[in-house]
Design a protein around this motif. Structure first.
Motif, PDB file in Angstrom:
ATOM      1  N   ASN A  77      13.889  -3.397   5.650  1.00 30.29           N
ATOM      2  CA  ASN A  77      14.187  -3.655   4.249  1.00 30.29           C
ATOM      3  C   ASN A  77      14.757  -2.385   3.620  1.00 30.29           C
ATOM      4  O   ASN A  77      14.018  -1.509   3.178  1.00 30.29           O
ATOM      5  CB  ASN A  77      12.927  -4.129   3.533  1.00 30.29           C
ATOM      6  CG  ASN A  77      12.416  -5.433   4.116  1.00 30.29           C
ATOM      7  OD1 ASN A  77      13.199  -6.334   4.398  1.00 30.29           O
ATOM      8  ND2 ASN A  77      11.118  -5.534   4.330  1.00 30.29           N
ATOM      9  N   ASN A 116      14.240  -2.519  -5.936  1.00 26.37           N
ATOM     10  CA  ASN A 116      13.445  -1.719  -4.998  1.00 26.37           C
ATOM     11  C   ASN A 116      12.074  -2.309  -4.703  1.00 26.37           C
ATOM     12  O   ASN A 116      11.608  -2.251  -3.557  1.00 26.37           O
ATOM     13  CB  ASN A 116      13.273  -0.307  -5.546  1.00 26.37           C
ATOM     14  CG  ASN A 116      14.573   0.460  -5.632  1.00 26.37           C
ATOM     15  OD1 ASN A 116      15.640  -0.069  -5.316  1.00 26.37           O
ATOM     16  ND2 ASN A 116      14.519   1.690  -6.084  1.00 26.37           N
ATOM     17  N   THR A 172      11.738  -5.722  -2.100  1.00 28.12           N
ATOM     18  CA  THR A 172      10.917  -5.442  -0.922  1.00 28.12           C
ATOM     19  C   THR A 172       9.782  -6.450  -0.797  1.00 28.12           C
ATOM     20  O   THR A 172       9.475  -6.937   0.303  1.00 28.12           O
ATOM     21  CB  THR A 172      10.353  -4.014  -0.995  1.00 28.12           C
ATOM     22  OG1 THR A 172      11.438  -3.084  -1.029  1.00 28.12           O
ATOM     23  CG2 THR A 172       9.477  -3.703   0.210  1.00 28.12           C
ATOM     24  N   ASN A 184       9.968  -0.735   5.944  1.00 29.38           N
ATOM     25  CA  ASN A 184      10.516  -0.589   4.605  1.00 29.38           C
ATOM     26  C   ASN A 184      11.096   0.812   4.442  1.00 29.38           C
ATOM     27  O   ASN A 184      10.583   1.771   5.012  1.00 29.38           O
ATOM     28  CB  ASN A 184       9.430  -0.821   3.556  1.00 29.38           C
ATOM     29  CG  ASN A 184       8.879  -2.229   3.600  1.00 29.38           C
ATOM     30  OD1 ASN A 184       9.622  -3.186   3.788  1.00 29.38           O
ATOM     31  ND2 ASN A 184       7.566  -2.363   3.446  1.00 29.38           N
ATOM     32  N   SER A 207      11.490   3.855   2.130  1.00 33.92           N
ATOM     33  CA  SER A 207      10.965   4.508   0.942  1.00 33.92           C
ATOM     34  C   SER A 207      11.813   5.749   0.678  1.00 33.92           C
ATOM     35  O   SER A 207      13.034   5.720   0.820  1.00 33.92           O
ATOM     36  CB  SER A 207       9.487   4.869   1.137  1.00 33.92           C
ATOM     37  OG  SER A 207       8.966   5.488  -0.020  1.00 33.92           O
ATOM     38  N   VAL A 228       6.715   0.915  -3.311  1.00 34.57           N
ATOM     39  CA  VAL A 228       7.084   0.445  -1.978  1.00 34.57           C
ATOM     40  C   VAL A 228       6.062   0.906  -0.941  1.00 34.57           C
ATOM     41  O   VAL A 228       5.667   0.136  -0.047  1.00 34.57           O
ATOM     42  CB  VAL A 228       8.505   0.937  -1.605  1.00 34.57           C
ATOM     43  CG1 VAL A 228       8.768   0.768  -0.108  1.00 34.57           C
ATOM     44  CG2 VAL A 228       9.545   0.184  -2.412  1.00 34.57           C
ATOM     45  N   THR A 249       3.653  -1.444   1.303  1.00 30.48           N
ATOM     46  CA  THR A 249       3.668  -1.294   2.761  1.00 30.48           C
ATOM     47  C   THR A 249       2.250  -1.214   3.317  1.00 30.48           C
ATOM     48  O   THR A 249       1.895  -1.924   4.272  1.00 30.48           O
ATOM     49  CB  THR A 249       4.458  -0.030   3.151  1.00 30.48           C
ATOM     50  OG1 THR A 249       5.815  -0.179   2.731  1.00 30.48           O
ATOM     51  CG2 THR A 249       4.409   0.217   4.649  1.00 30.48           C
ATOM     52  N   ALA A 277       6.706   2.237   6.878  1.00 27.18           N
ATOM     53  CA  ALA A 277       7.836   2.687   6.077  1.00 27.18           C
ATOM     54  C   ALA A 277       8.394   3.982   6.641  1.00 27.18           C
ATOM     55  O   ALA A 277       7.662   4.773   7.243  1.00 27.18           O
ATOM     56  CB  ALA A 277       7.432   2.878   4.617  1.00 27.18           C
TER      57      ALA A 277
END
Length: 247
Positions: free
Chosen positions: A87, A113, A117, A138, A140, A161, A165, A181
């Motif tokens: 992502n 953002n 996500t 993800n 970050s 984020v 996660t 992440a």
């Protein structure tokens, strides 16, 4: 990684997302890429296929749940499963002090953002949990672990984020799904140029990096590919920032 691995990359049309899609293509994965610019997306899919990947582009806006659901469903319908999701879609927003922020300016960053996500993980986990396996990465930022004057929306969104996660990792572990992440430091992308605005400011900013340079999108993509396949890692944030958070 093999030619049966199915990978989804959001925000794939530029910067880190594009480099990540190219890295997976070189690993012989089957790839679905997404973004909001159809012409660029189809061109990138052609490039991925030229590298030997079985690749498709799906136009999607991660802020719109119907788009995200259709994107994930398309990947599964096309390839039968979803093994890895990256992502990478996001935006930094224009720098501004807190006292100048408005609800609309907040939403412009947080919808891309954070909501983006969240929606991506919701539908990726829907598929991965039912198939009892998968890996989500993800994207970050170094700013997910510190503050930055004038960038409160971006900073707060990346903190969020990382919280998403870690929470999703705890929920998904029971299904054999890993969620991690990667948090890049300054990377040579158009976003870095927009944030620093001038060559002088950019040089001064990069002088604060212990390695005295920006990273490349390809270096971050290497980290993403590694984290995606690190089978005993979940709920973690890998910081790849030239030493910015070492002190």
């Amino acid at each position: 990684m093999n030619d049966k691995t199915v990978v989804l990359v959001t925000g794939a049309l530029s910067g880190i997302g594009r480099a990540t899609a190219l890295a997976f293509a070189r690993s012989n994965a089957r790839i679905v890429i997404s973004g909001r610019r159809a012409e660029e997306g189809h061109a990138l899919a052609d490039t991925l296929r030229s590298l030997g990947a079985d690749a498709e582009f799906v136009e999607a806006d991660v802020r719109v749940e119907e788009d995200v659901q259709a994107l994930v469903d398309h990947a599964v319908e096309r390839f039968g499963r979803l093994d890895i999701a990256v992502n990478a879609a996001g935006t930094e927003g224009e720098p501004a002090p807190v006292v100048e922020l408005t609800a609309a300016r907040y939403a412009a960053v947080f919808d891309a953002n954070v909501l983006g996500t969240l929606l991506a993980m919701k539908h990726e986990l829907r598929v991965m949990s039912s198939q009892r396996g998968g890996s989500i990465v993800n994207v970050s930022s170094t700013m997910g672990a510190r503050g930055a004057a004038g960038a409160s929306r971006y900073v707060a969104s990346k903190h969020a984020v990382e919280g998403l996660t870690k929470s999703a990792a705890l929920e998904a572990a029971a299904f054999g799904v890993r969620v991690n992440a990667v948090a890049p430091g300054p990377v040579q992308t158009p976003m870095l140029d927009r944030l620093t605005q001038t060559a002088e400011r950019k040089a001064a900013f990069l002088d604060t990096v212990p390695l005295k340079r920006a990273g490349t999108p390809e270096e971050i993509a290497e980290a993403i590919v590694y984290v995606a396949s690190a089978s005993f890692m979940t709920g973690e944030v890998l910081r790849v920032n030239g030493g910015r958070t070492a002190a």
